[in-house]
Design a protein around this motif. Structure first.
Motif, short mmCIF file in Angstrom:
data_model
loop_
_atom_site.label_atom_id
_atom_site.label_comp_id
_atom_site.label_asym_id
_atom_site.label_seq_id
_atom_site.Cartn_x
_atom_site.Cartn_y
_atom_site.Cartn_z
N TYR A 96 54.32 -62.01 -39.87
CA TYR A 96 55.31 -61.01 -39.46
C TYR A 96 56.61 -61.67 -39.01
CZ TYR A 96 51.12 -58.19 -39.64
OH TYR A 96 49.98 -57.59 -40.06
N LEU A 97 56.48 -62.78 -38.30
CA LEU A 97 57.67 -63.52 -37.86
C LEU A 97 58.55 -63.94 -39.03
CD1 LEU A 97 56.38 -65.85 -35.00
CD2 LEU A 97 58.31 -64.29 -34.87
N GLU A 98 57.90 -64.30 -40.13
CA GLU A 98 58.63 -64.74 -41.32
C GLU A 98 59.48 -63.62 -41.93
OE1 GLU A 98 55.44 -66.32 -43.68
OE2 GLU A 98 55.35 -68.18 -42.50
N LYS A 99 59.15 -62.37 -41.62
CA LYS A 99 59.86 -61.22 -42.19
C LYS A 99 60.99 -60.72 -41.28
CE LYS A 99 55.85 -59.73 -44.78
NZ LYS A 99 54.95 -58.66 -45.12
N ILE A 100 61.08 -61.27 -40.08
CA ILE A 100 62.06 -60.79 -39.11
C ILE A 100 63.40 -61.49 -39.32
CG2 ILE A 100 62.60 -60.66 -36.63
CD1 ILE A 100 59.59 -60.39 -36.12
N ASN A 101 64.46 -60.73 -39.21
CA ASN A 101 65.82 -61.25 -39.34
C ASN A 101 66.03 -62.47 -38.44
OD1 ASN A 101 68.72 -61.32 -38.24
ND2 ASN A 101 68.92 -60.03 -40.07
N LYS A 102 66.71 -63.48 -38.97
CA LYS A 102 66.93 -64.72 -38.22
C LYS A 102 67.70 -64.50 -36.92
CE LYS A 102 66.87 -67.82 -42.26
NZ LYS A 102 65.57 -67.39 -42.63
N GLY A 103 68.58 -63.51 -36.88
CA GLY A 103 69.30 -63.19 -35.65
C GLY A 103 68.38 -62.68 -34.56
N VAL A 104 67.39 -61.90 -34.97
CA VAL A 104 66.40 -61.39 -34.02
C VAL A 104 65.54 -62.55 -33.50
CG1 VAL A 104 64.42 -59.85 -33.71
CG2 VAL A 104 66.39 -59.10 -35.09
N ILE A 105 65.16 -63.44 -34.39
CA ILE A 105 64.39 -64.62 -33.99
C ILE A 105 65.21 -65.46 -33.01
CG2 ILE A 105 63.33 -66.78 -34.77
CD1 ILE A 105 61.74 -64.27 -35.57
N LYS A 106 66.51 -65.56 -33.26
CA LYS A 106 67.38 -66.30 -32.33
C LYS A 106 67.36 -65.64 -30.95
CE LYS A 106 72.04 -68.09 -31.81
NZ LYS A 106 73.38 -68.19 -32.36
N ASN A 107 67.35 -64.30 -30.91
CA ASN A 107 67.25 -63.61 -29.63
C ASN A 107 65.91 -63.87 -28.95
OD1 ASN A 107 69.16 -60.65 -30.54
ND2 ASN A 107 69.83 -62.50 -29.51
N PHE A 108 64.83 -63.90 -29.74
CA PHE A 108 63.51 -64.24 -29.17
C PHE A 108 63.58 -65.61 -28.52
CE2 PHE A 108 60.75 -61.70 -32.45
CZ PHE A 108 61.21 -60.51 -31.92
N ASP A 109 64.16 -66.58 -29.25
CA ASP A 109 64.27 -67.95 -28.74
C ASP A 109 65.15 -68.01 -27.49
OD1 ASP A 109 62.68 -68.74 -30.87
OD2 ASP A 109 64.36 -69.49 -32.07
N GLU A 110 66.24 -67.25 -27.49
CA GLU A 110 67.13 -67.20 -26.33
C GLU A 110 66.39 -66.67 -25.10
OE1 GLU A 110 71.28 -64.90 -25.07
OE2 GLU A 110 70.44 -64.59 -27.06
N ASN A 111 65.61 -65.64 -25.31
CA ASN A 111 64.83 -65.05 -24.22
C ASN A 111 63.82 -66.06 -23.67
OD1 ASN A 111 64.09 -62.56 -22.66
ND2 ASN A 111 62.12 -62.97 -23.66
N GLU A 112 63.10 -66.70 -24.58
CA GLU A 112 62.10 -67.69 -24.16
C GLU A 112 62.74 -68.86 -23.43
OE1 GLU A 112 58.77 -70.50 -26.30
OE2 GLU A 112 59.16 -68.52 -27.16
N ALA A 113 63.89 -69.34 -23.93
CA ALA A 113 64.58 -70.46 -23.28
C ALA A 113 65.07 -70.07 -21.88
CB ALA A 113 65.76 -70.92 -24.14
#
Length: 164
Positions: A96-113
């Protein structure tokens, strides 16, 4: 004023039980704030259950005309769903992660960081303390109750689909 302590305690928001004033941690990534605001406003109406406040907050945010509220809610539930899949089996969220827009993934990473940058023994203590506080206040699932709203969302979605 409370954002720094909330960050170190690991909280995105807080409802003052004496004044019924909602506090939103404005230090966390901004895309989280609309959903947190809706969650805390659900508490202001007298709802104590974290899963129910997540559910009501989500519905309020997606029904808001402001696209930022909608994005905040969908980002929130996507992270919870992916997290629940990982709890079931490590790696289960990968397709599912592979299908998510890279900008959204960047937001996930920003939140985790962000949360990682405030991680100390203090937030570990507050998580333990708050988990037990919730259990003492008739929320038997404690902190786990936050993610129980995914089940509420599945039930809601099934109801909406069956009515169409």
């Amino acid at each position: 004023m409370l954002s720094y302590p909330l960050s170190y305690m690991g909280f995105g928001g807080y409802l003052n039980p004496f004044t019924n004033e909602a506090q939103v941690n404005v230090l966390k990534p901004k895309f989280n704030c609309p959903m947190t605001t809706c969650h805390e406003m659900a508490h202001q109406t007298g709802i104590g259950s974290e899963s129910e406040c997540n559910f009501i907050g989500f519905i309020a945010a997606i029904k808001n005309e402001d696209i930022y509220f909608q994005y905040s809610a969908y980002n929130f539930i996507t992270r919870y769903c992916l997290g629940n899949l990982e709890k079931i089996k490590e790696g289960k969220s990968k397709p599912y992660l592979e299908k998510i827009n890279k900008g959204v993934i960047k937001n996930f990473d920003e939140n985790e960081a962000f949360w990682e940058s405030y991680h100390t023994p203090i937030d570990t203590f507050f998580e333990y303390f708050y988990d037990n506080f919730l259990k003492l206040n008739q929320q038997k699932d404690g902190m786990e109750g936050y993610s129980k709203f995914v089940g509420l969302m599945i039930g809601y979605e099934e109801l909406v689909i069956s009515e169409e």
